[in-house]
Scaffold this motif. Structure first.
Motif, mmCIF file in Angstrom:
data_model
loop_
_atom_site.group_PDB
_atom_site.id
_atom_site.type_symbol
_atom_site.label_atom_id
_atom_site.label_comp_id
_atom_site.label_asym_id
_atom_site.label_seq_id
_atom_site.Cartn_x
_atom_site.Cartn_y
_atom_site.Cartn_z
ATOM 1 N N ALA A 34 0.881 -1.031 0.077
ATOM 2 C CA ALA A 34 -0.027 -0.093 0.039
ATOM 3 C C ALA A 34 1.188 1.287 -0.032
ATOM 4 O O ALA A 34 0.644 2.195 -0.615
ATOM 5 C CB ALA A 34 -0.742 0.060 1.194
ATOM 6 N N GLY A 35 1.787 1.395 0.872
ATOM 7 C CA GLY A 35 2.786 2.325 0.710
ATOM 8 C C GLY A 35 3.521 2.610 -0.565
ATOM 9 O O GLY A 35 3.801 3.818 -0.911
ATOM 10 N N ARG A 36 4.048 1.377 -1.129
ATOM 11 C CA ARG A 36 4.494 1.617 -2.580
ATOM 12 C C ARG A 36 3.614 2.193 -3.241
ATOM 13 O O ARG A 36 4.068 3.297 -4.252
ATOM 14 C CB ARG A 36 5.218 0.264 -2.859
ATOM 15 C CG ARG A 36 5.576 0.368 -4.258
ATOM 16 C CD ARG A 36 6.525 -0.927 -4.692
ATOM 17 N NE ARG A 36 7.490 -1.408 -3.434
ATOM 18 C CZ ARG A 36 7.358 -2.672 -3.028
ATOM 19 N NH1 ARG A 36 6.421 -3.359 -3.192
ATOM 20 N NH2 ARG A 36 8.149 -2.916 -2.022
ATOM 21 N N LYS A 37 2.378 1.854 -3.579
ATOM 22 C CA LYS A 37 1.329 2.151 -4.359
ATOM 23 C C LYS A 37 1.108 3.480 -4.365
ATOM 24 O O LYS A 37 1.122 4.314 -5.185
ATOM 25 C CB LYS A 37 0.100 1.234 -4.271
ATOM 26 C CG LYS A 37 -0.982 1.643 -5.204
ATOM 27 C CD LYS A 37 -2.164 0.858 -4.952
ATOM 28 C CE LYS A 37 -3.243 0.977 -6.144
ATOM 29 N NZ LYS A 37 -4.317 0.060 -5.730
ATOM 30 N N GLY A 38 0.899 4.181 -2.858
ATOM 31 C CA GLY A 38 0.649 5.545 -2.750
ATOM 32 C C GLY A 38 1.829 6.300 -3.172
ATOM 33 O O GLY A 38 1.663 7.274 -3.618
ATOM 34 N N GLY A 39 3.261 5.863 -2.668
ATOM 35 C CA GLY A 39 4.285 6.440 -3.092
ATOM 36 C C GLY A 39 4.550 6.805 -4.673
ATOM 37 O O GLY A 39 4.940 7.763 -4.979
ATOM 38 N N GLU A 40 4.168 5.856 -5.710
ATOM 39 C CA GLU A 40 4.098 6.095 -6.907
ATOM 40 C C GLU A 40 3.139 6.883 -7.590
ATOM 41 O O GLU A 40 3.278 7.678 -8.411
ATOM 42 C CB GLU A 40 3.625 4.540 -7.596
ATOM 43 C CG GLU A 40 4.863 3.371 -7.596
ATOM 44 C CD GLU A 40 4.306 2.188 -7.625
ATOM 45 O OE1 GLU A 40 3.267 1.849 -8.155
ATOM 46 O OE2 GLU A 40 5.319 1.206 -7.730
ATOM 47 N N LYS A 41 1.950 6.863 -6.585
ATOM 48 C CA LYS A 41 1.062 7.981 -7.214
ATOM 49 C C LYS A 41 1.320 9.277 -7.003
ATOM 50 O O LYS A 41 1.202 10.108 -7.749
ATOM 51 C CB LYS A 41 -0.580 7.587 -6.552
ATOM 52 C CG LYS A 41 -1.491 6.511 -7.130
ATOM 53 C CD LYS A 41 -1.696 6.719 -8.327
ATOM 54 C CE LYS A 41 -2.807 5.650 -8.689
ATOM 55 N NZ LYS A 41 -3.359 5.843 -9.684
#
Length: 102
Positions: A34-41
């Motif tokens: 989830a953190g990685r996905k948010g960081g990518e966004k």
């Protein structure tokens, strides 16, 4: 509704969900994804990322400046003057200061 009252209601809802076993608790891997996905966004917006970097740089510089100023004050005796006479303060292991040279 007052913010404190709203937080109290939300807190009760969270407790109830956990008691019923309906609340989702993230595993370490789920949280990482989830953190990685948010960081990518968020990192897609280059202007936003540049602003975050500027804020961090200012904050770091401010802390360094404060630290250096405090160090200078302790060397000056806290009065902002340097030099200013023959007396030198010598710190002893017990934390006591003595004046020498007067």
């Amino acid at each position: 509704m007052a913010a404190e009252k709203q937080r109290e209601i939300a807190r009760k809802g969270g407790r109830a969900a956990h008691e019923k076993g309906k609340a989702h608790e993230f595993t370490t891997d789920e949280a990482r994804m989830a953190g990685r996905k948010g960081g990518e966004k968020v990192s897609v917006d280059r202007n936003h990322m540049a602003e975050i970097g500027r804020r961090g740089g200012r904050s770091s510089a401010s802390r360094r400046r404060t630290s250096l100023n405090q160090g200078q004050q302790s060397q000056d005796g806290g009065n902002g003057e340097s030099g200013g006479g023959n007396a030198q303060a010598t710190a002893h292991p017990a934390g006591q200061e003595t004046s020498a040279g007067s």
